[in-house]
Design a protein around this motif. Structure first.
Motif, PDB file in Angstrom:
ATOM      1  N   PRO A 143      11.639 -13.582 -12.620  1.00 40.64           N
ATOM      2  CA  PRO A 143      10.829 -13.491 -11.401  1.00 40.64           C
ATOM      3  C   PRO A 143      10.543 -12.037 -11.034  1.00 40.64           C
ATOM      4  CG  PRO A 143      12.635 -15.038 -11.117  1.00 40.64           C
ATOM      5  CD  PRO A 143      12.896 -14.309 -12.396  1.00 40.64           C
ATOM      6  N   CYS A 144       9.377 -11.776 -10.490  1.00 44.41           N
ATOM      7  CA  CYS A 144       9.025 -10.429 -10.052  1.00 44.41           C
ATOM      8  C   CYS A 144       9.596 -10.173  -8.655  1.00 44.41           C
ATOM      9  CB  CYS A 144       7.513 -10.239 -10.018  1.00 44.41           C
ATOM     10  SG  CYS A 144       6.716 -10.295 -11.631  1.00 44.41           S
ATOM     11  N   ASP A 145      10.204  -9.035  -8.483  1.00 43.30           N
ATOM     12  CA  ASP A 145      10.772  -8.643  -7.192  1.00 43.30           C
ATOM     13  C   ASP A 145      10.268  -7.244  -6.862  1.00 43.30           C
ATOM     14  OD1 ASP A 145      12.226  -8.002  -4.956  1.00 43.30           O
ATOM     15  OD2 ASP A 145      14.202  -8.354  -5.850  1.00 43.30           O
ATOM     16  N   TYR A 146       9.454  -7.143  -5.814  1.00 40.81           N
ATOM     17  CA  TYR A 146       8.846  -5.869  -5.449  1.00 40.81           C
ATOM     18  C   TYR A 146       9.553  -5.193  -4.279  1.00 40.81           C
ATOM     19  CZ  TYR A 146       4.999  -7.114  -8.526  1.00 40.81           C
ATOM     20  OH  TYR A 146       4.245  -7.449  -9.624  1.00 40.81           O
ATOM     21  N   GLY A 147      10.808  -5.575  -4.039  1.00 38.25           N
ATOM     22  CA  GLY A 147      11.575  -4.903  -2.993  1.00 38.25           C
ATOM     23  C   GLY A 147      11.005  -5.154  -1.612  1.00 38.25           C
ATOM     24  N   ASN A 148      10.547  -4.094  -0.955  1.00 41.92           N
ATOM     25  CA  ASN A 148      10.049  -4.224   0.422  1.00 41.92           C
ATOM     26  C   ASN A 148       8.621  -4.767   0.497  1.00 41.92           C
ATOM     27  OD1 ASN A 148       8.750  -1.995  -0.567  1.00 41.92           O
ATOM     28  ND2 ASN A 148       9.125  -0.692   1.207  1.00 41.92           N
ATOM     29  N   LYS A 149       7.988  -5.009  -0.639  1.00 39.60           N
ATOM     30  CA  LYS A 149       6.659  -5.622  -0.647  1.00 39.60           C
ATOM     31  C   LYS A 149       6.856  -7.137  -0.643  1.00 39.60           C
ATOM     32  CE  LYS A 149       4.277  -1.761  -1.136  1.00 39.60           C
ATOM     33  NZ  LYS A 149       3.332  -1.255  -0.124  1.00 39.60           N
ATOM     34  N   LYS A 150       6.968  -7.711   0.537  1.00 41.71           N
ATOM     35  CA  LYS A 150       7.365  -9.109   0.677  1.00 41.71           C
ATOM     36  C   LYS A 150       6.203 -10.084   0.626  1.00 41.71           C
ATOM     37  CE  LYS A 150      11.686  -7.980   1.216  1.00 41.71           C
ATOM     38  NZ  LYS A 150      12.645  -8.208   0.114  1.00 41.71           N
ATOM     39  N   MET A 151       5.001  -9.616   0.812  1.00 41.15           N
ATOM     40  CA  MET A 151       3.850 -10.504   0.875  1.00 41.15           C
ATOM     41  C   MET A 151       2.858 -10.226  -0.255  1.00 41.15           C
ATOM     42  SD  MET A 151       4.163 -12.689   3.268  1.00 41.15           S
ATOM     43  CE  MET A 151       5.239 -12.961   4.696  1.00 41.15           C
ATOM     44  N   LEU A 152       2.208 -11.288  -0.694  1.00 43.80           N
ATOM     45  CA  LEU A 152       1.118 -11.163  -1.646  1.00 43.80           C
ATOM     46  C   LEU A 152      -0.011 -10.381  -0.995  1.00 43.80           C
ATOM     47  CD1 LEU A 152       0.083 -12.274  -4.449  1.00 43.80           C
ATOM     48  CD2 LEU A 152      -0.969 -14.120  -3.136  1.00 43.80           C
ATOM     49  N   ASN A 153      -0.610  -9.466  -1.739  1.00 40.85           N
ATOM     50  CA  ASN A 153      -1.742  -8.693  -1.237  1.00 40.85           C
ATOM     51  C   ASN A 153      -3.010  -9.019  -2.024  1.00 40.85           C
ATOM     52  OD1 ASN A 153      -0.469  -5.428  -0.088  1.00 40.85           O
ATOM     53  ND2 ASN A 153       0.126  -7.503   0.467  1.00 40.85           N
ATOM     54  N   VAL A 154      -4.137  -8.940  -1.344  1.00 39.88           N
ATOM     55  CA  VAL A 154      -5.444  -9.136  -1.973  1.00 39.88           C
ATOM     56  C   VAL A 154      -6.202  -7.822  -1.879  1.00 39.88           C
ATOM     57  CG1 VAL A 154      -7.650 -10.343  -1.878  1.00 39.88           C
ATOM     58  CG2 VAL A 154      -5.529 -11.592  -1.426  1.00 39.88           C
ATOM     59  N   ARG A 155      -6.542  -7.270  -3.020  1.00 35.62           N
ATOM     60  CA  ARG A 155      -7.309  -6.024  -3.035  1.00 35.62           C
ATOM     61  C   ARG A 155      -8.769  -6.323  -3.330  1.00 35.62           C
ATOM     62  NH1 ARG A 155      -9.428  -1.694  -5.855  1.00 35.62           N
ATOM     63  NH2 ARG A 155      -8.961   0.336  -4.929  1.00 35.62           N
ATOM     64  N   VAL A 156      -9.669  -5.827  -2.503  1.00 34.75           N
ATOM     65  CA  VAL A 156     -11.103  -5.984  -2.732  1.00 34.75           C
ATOM     66  C   VAL A 156     -11.554  -4.849  -3.655  1.00 34.75           C
ATOM     67  CG1 VAL A 156     -13.387  -6.062  -1.677  1.00 34.75           C
ATOM     68  CG2 VAL A 156     -11.412  -7.046  -0.472  1.00 34.75           C
ATOM     69  N   GLU A 157     -12.110  -5.216  -4.787  1.00 36.11           N
ATOM     70  CA  GLU A 157     -12.501  -4.230  -5.785  1.00 36.11           C
ATOM     71  C   GLU A 157     -13.748  -3.450  -5.357  1.00 36.11           C
ATOM     72  OE1 GLU A 157     -10.555  -4.046  -9.252  1.00 36.11           O
ATOM     73  OE2 GLU A 157      -9.596  -4.257  -7.283  1.00 36.11           O
ATOM     74  N   GLU A 158     -13.836  -2.242  -5.881  1.00 34.63           N
ATOM     75  CA  GLU A 158     -14.976  -1.379  -5.548  1.00 34.63           C
ATOM     76  C   GLU A 158     -16.301  -1.961  -6.010  1.00 34.63           C
ATOM     77  OE1 GLU A 158     -11.461   1.271  -5.205  1.00 34.63           O
ATOM     78  OE2 GLU A 158     -12.098  -0.306  -6.582  1.00 34.63           O
ATOM     79  N   SER A 159     -16.259  -2.861  -6.994  1.00 39.93           N
ATOM     80  CA  SER A 159     -17.502  -3.466  -7.492  1.00 39.93           C
ATOM     81  C   SER A 159     -18.081  -4.505  -6.525  1.00 39.93           C
ATOM     82  CB  SER A 159     -17.249  -4.125  -8.855  1.00 39.93           C
ATOM     83  OG  SER A 159     -16.253  -5.133  -8.749  1.00 39.93           O
ATOM     84  N   SER A 160     -17.330  -4.860  -5.485  1.00 40.15           N
ATOM     85  CA  SER A 160     -17.803  -5.848  -4.509  1.00 40.15           C
ATOM     86  C   SER A 160     -19.020  -5.327  -3.757  1.00 40.15           C
ATOM     87  CB  SER A 160     -16.694  -6.185  -3.518  1.00 40.15           C
ATOM     88  OG  SER A 160     -15.582  -6.762  -4.189  1.00 40.15           O
ATOM     89  N   LYS A 161     -19.984  -6.203  -3.532  1.00 40.42           N
ATOM     90  CA  LYS A 161     -21.215  -5.848  -2.814  1.00 40.42           C
ATOM     91  C   LYS A 161     -21.442  -6.862  -1.701  1.00 40.42           C
ATOM     92  CE  LYS A 161     -22.116  -2.507  -5.752  1.00 40.42           C
ATOM     93  NZ  LYS A 161     -21.970  -1.077  -5.359  1.00 40.42           N
ATOM     94  N   LYS A 162     -21.002  -6.523  -0.523  1.00 32.64           N
ATOM     95  CA  LYS A 162     -21.146  -7.431   0.606  1.00 32.64           C
ATOM     96  C   LYS A 162     -22.626  -7.553   0.988  1.00 32.64           C
ATOM     97  CE  LYS A 162     -19.101  -8.170   5.152  1.00 32.64           C
ATOM     98  NZ  LYS A 162     -18.236  -7.598   6.207  1.00 32.64           N
ATOM     99  N   PRO A 163     -23.150  -8.723   1.259  1.00 24.76           N
ATOM    100  CA  PRO A 163     -22.449 -10.018   1.347  1.00 24.76           C
ATOM    101  C   PRO A 163     -22.622 -10.895   0.117  1.00 24.76           C
ATOM    102  CG  PRO A 163     -24.575 -10.230   2.370  1.00 24.76           C
ATOM    103  CD  PRO A 163     -24.515  -8.837   1.798  1.00 24.76           C
ATOM    104  N   TYR A 164     -23.082 -10.324  -1.018  1.00 25.13           N
ATOM    105  CA  TYR A 164     -23.508 -11.150  -2.143  1.00 25.13           C
ATOM    106  C   TYR A 164     -22.445 -11.330  -3.230  1.00 25.13           C
ATOM    107  CZ  TYR A 164     -27.901  -9.835   0.075  1.00 25.13           C
ATOM    108  OH  TYR A 164     -28.892  -9.608   0.995  1.00 25.13           O
ATOM    109  N   TYR A 165     -21.512 -10.397  -3.336  1.00 26.24           N
ATOM    110  CA  TYR A 165     -20.589 -10.427  -4.483  1.00 26.24           C
ATOM    111  C   TYR A 165     -19.223  -9.924  -4.039  1.00 26.24           C
ATOM    112  CZ  TYR A 165     -18.735  -9.353  -9.162  1.00 26.24           C
ATOM    113  OH  TYR A 165     -17.980  -9.279 -10.302  1.00 26.24           O
ATOM    114  N   LEU A 166     -18.190 -10.686  -4.393  1.00 27.58           N
ATOM    115  CA  LEU A 166     -16.819 -10.322  -4.035  1.00 27.58           C
ATOM    116  C   LEU A 166     -15.941 -10.361  -5.275  1.00 27.58           C
ATOM    117  CD1 LEU A 166     -14.572  -9.733  -1.934  1.00 27.58           C
ATOM    118  CD2 LEU A 166     -14.330 -12.221  -1.667  1.00 27.58           C
ATOM    119  N   ALA A 167     -15.247  -9.270  -5.519  1.00 27.59           N
ATOM    120  CA  ALA A 167     -14.284  -9.189  -6.619  1.00 27.59           C
ATOM    121  C   ALA A 167     -12.940  -8.791  -6.036  1.00 27.59           C
ATOM    122  CB  ALA A 167     -14.736  -8.161  -7.659  1.00 27.59           C
ATOM    123  N   ILE A 168     -11.899  -9.540  -6.400  1.00 25.01           N
ATOM    124  CA  ILE A 168     -10.556  -9.265  -5.865  1.00 25.01           C
ATOM    125  C   ILE A 168      -9.535  -9.270  -6.994  1.00 25.01           C
ATOM    126  CG2 ILE A 168     -11.099 -10.342  -3.642  1.00 25.01           C
ATOM    127  CD1 ILE A 168      -9.335 -12.742  -4.588  1.00 25.01           C
TER     128      ILE A 168
END
Length: 267
Positions: A143-168
């Protein structure tokens, strides 16, 4: 971008046994040839698309994995305990690495960062340097253990173009599972649409709902699967390049049907 593009590649030939990654479950112990990166620059651009963030995971203890572990990107973020068996040089615990890249070599299952390779050594002066030239490696998924990083994170990629395209991409995924599907909808709505895996750890959609966004993550868990519902992840004014707290964490351990190693004790 796979491992084959890196010219500075140092192979350390280790023990190879029949229990390779292609014919047994991830949690089973495997013995294999192994290798390490000789240049830190190789760590900044891997097939999982973690980019420069890769070197921050597990203090830079990261690895490139063969296709059977990489799994077309589903194996990105998987954690493995790796250790060697030279009693003079090696600790019994070894180290934990995270998969951040694809290794297309048929000579080795894992290619570790040199920092991770050295971490398998005992705390004896010179042992880590000697280990770079020899050793026997064994690995299994943990199992992965990230210490104090207790929650899953979602990163929005730079290639995302609001409002038409989302990359995470997902960061700090706990447990011992794989994300096999992601659905997206406006927060509070039941009108879900699916995202597709573009490459590595990156998921995309060109059908972006308006307003704040919620996600459903389908992961391998138990002997079947499980859905995690993150009810409000991205605000209506989400921005490319930013990371958001998903408010949930994956803690499950997938139970693969690999009877031959169910009773094995890693000691």
């Amino acid at each position: 971008m796979g491992l084959c593009r890196f010219l500075f590649f140092v192979v350390v030939v280790l023990l190879f046994s029949s229990s390779s990654s292609v014919d047994a479950c991830d949690r089973c112990p495997h013995h294999s040839k192994a290798a390490f990166f000789s240049s830190a620059s190789a760590l900044s651009s891997g097939a999982c698309s973690y980019g420069s963030m890769a070197t921050a995971f597990f203090a830079g203890h990261i690895a490139a994995a063969v296709p059977s572990i990489y799994k077309d990107g589903a194996g990105c973020g998987a954690c493995f305990q790796v250790r060697c068996h030279n009693p003079t040089l090696c600790s019994t615990k070894g180290t934990t690495v995270m998969v951040t890249d694809l290794n297309m070599s048929n000579q080795t299952d894992l290619v570790l960062s040199s920092r991770a390779f050295r971490a398998m050594a005992k705390p004896v002066v010179g042992a880590d340097t000697d280990l770079l030239r020899q050793g026997i490696v064994e690995y299994h998924r943990v199992p992965c253990d990230y210490g104090n990083k207790k929650m899953l994170n979602v990163r929005v990629e730079e290639s995302s173009k609001k409002p038409y395209y989302l990359a995470i991409k997902l960061l700090y995924q706990g447990g011992q599972t794989e994300v096999v599907a992601i659905d997206i909808a406006q927060a509070g709505s039941s009108n879900w649409s699916y995202m597709t895996r573009s490459h590595g750890a990156v998921w995309v959609t060109d059908n972006v709902p308006t307003g704040p966004l919620q996600f459903r993550f389908v992961v391998t868990a138990g002997y079947d699967g499980k859905m995690l519902w993150s009810k409000k992840v991205l605000p209506a004014n989400w921005e490319a390049g930013k990371t958001y707290d998903a408010g949930v964490q994956i803690t499950d351990i997938a139970q693969e049907g690999c009877d031959p190693c169910d009773d094995h004790i890693w000691n």
